[in-house]
Write a protein that holds these residues in place. Sequence first.
Motif, PDB file in Angstrom:
ATOM      1  N   ASP A 171      56.524 160.801  63.944  1.00 36.43           N
ATOM      2  CA  ASP A 171      57.005 161.794  64.917  1.00 36.43           C
ATOM      3  C   ASP A 171      56.090 163.003  64.958  1.00 36.43           C
ATOM      4  O   ASP A 171      55.853 163.583  66.032  1.00 36.43           O
ATOM      5  N   LYS A 190      61.689 159.779  70.330  1.00 36.33           N
ATOM      6  CA  LYS A 190      62.100 160.240  69.004  1.00 36.33           C
ATOM      7  C   LYS A 190      63.571 159.905  68.759  1.00 36.33           C
ATOM      8  O   LYS A 190      63.934 159.416  67.667  1.00 36.33           O
ATOM      9  N   HIS A 197      54.216 164.209  68.153  1.00 37.37           N
ATOM     10  CA  HIS A 197      54.395 165.588  68.598  1.00 37.37           C
ATOM     11  C   HIS A 197      53.052 166.265  68.814  1.00 37.37           C
ATOM     12  O   HIS A 197      52.860 167.012  69.794  1.00 37.37           O
TER      13      HIS A 197
END
Length: 485
Positions: A417, A213, A421
């Motif tokens: 992201d 990230k 995640h």
Amino acid sequence: MTDRVELLVSQIDAALPTPAIVRRDVALVAGPWLAGTSSVATALRERLPEHTVVEAEELAAGHAPAAVVFVVSATAPLTESDCALLDSVAADTDAVIGVVAKIDVHRTWRDVLDADRVLLARRAPRYRDMRWVGTAAAPDLGAPVIDDLVTALRELLTDETRDRRNRLRAIENRLLGVHRRLELDAVGTGRDARLAALRAERAAAVHRYRVDKSQRSIALRAQIAQARLALTYFARNRCASVRTELQEDLAGLSRRDLARFPDEVRRRAEEVADDVAAGVTRHLADVGEELGLVVEPVHSRPAVEVGAAPSRARGAETRLMLLLGGGFGFGAALTLSRVFADLAPQWAVGGALGGAVIGVVLTVWVVGVRGLLHDRAVLDRWVVQVVGRQCTAVEEWVGARVLAAEASLGGAAAERDAADHARTEDTIARIDREIREHATAGARAAAARDRHVPVIESALAAVREELGAIDTAKQANSRASESFL
């Protein structure tokens, strides 16, 4: 006593109260490689035709013999692998005879026999009273030495307590196996390594997500900054180049071409706008492809506003130029008339007329050239103003497009992201679930061990007590027989 032992065993696992073996009425001859097991087995078959003698490969898995003849070489004492082999073949059989073979060629066989007896007695109490004999089943010279083994095996096979002792030994082996399994389950052989691997995998997944990230965010910011700088520089250079080209074209235009020049400026301004829009679209698409993100396409272009060319009216300047041009022409005419008057007086009148004509022509030429240069200067300043305004508009448009692309790429990066995640959370949840399962399994195994081990130990004590009682009774009977004789 045996019933009490089986009752204790049934308390551990009611589904497996007895050893899962098939007892066969055979004598098993086994031993290490090249110890002479085949020769001993052949000799025993000849001397004991009433009994069945087999070797290890003739006994199926799950079958246990009535007696075991374990043959070792007289070359050297037992090794760890030899002892492990004996533990395996005699696991469910108590009736075991140790045989030291090839005593005809090894004169120190008695020392080897004593060393083997001591070694096995240290290894397990059950081997302490094990009977040992020396044999030469297939000697190179002389008759076979097998009588002691035949006598010992016949006594062992006809012993009334053999079946009972073998059953007790099988029960003991079963109890030891359950005990080992419970200990291994409680200790969790391999569980600690698996837990360490799971924790390392969990930490690696979290670290990888955070690093990826951060790296993607840094790459996005760097690419946007580079795109803003490169595209602004490209737009500025494109405007500067078109300004230079227009100024060069303007410097070579005639008076008739000046009227068409504003249209050429508008056309070139449109080209600049189209080139900048195409360059921005292509560059931002390349940025998105390099980042692995989708960039919204550019559907607009820089606004081009090229007003009318300025008026080239020059009243006062024209009068001034007429005056100056007239003075220049008069001076030229006067000079020519004087030249002709001095050189050829007869041509004085003609020279004056010719000088006047030439003066008028020069006056018109000077005024015309000066007017053309004035018009070019006016248009040149106009070009500079037009290109300057366009450069400002183009740079503002480029900045707006890069800002919009940054917002688009940021949204796509946020979605990516979020997906990463979610996948990382799923991985961590799976790892945590497996860690909890291992912890729960360890707790259950420890509880099962704590619950069953006392019962197993009681059963083992009862088995060994009964085996000891049988051995004691057998020794008492043997001493009584010797006293009677």
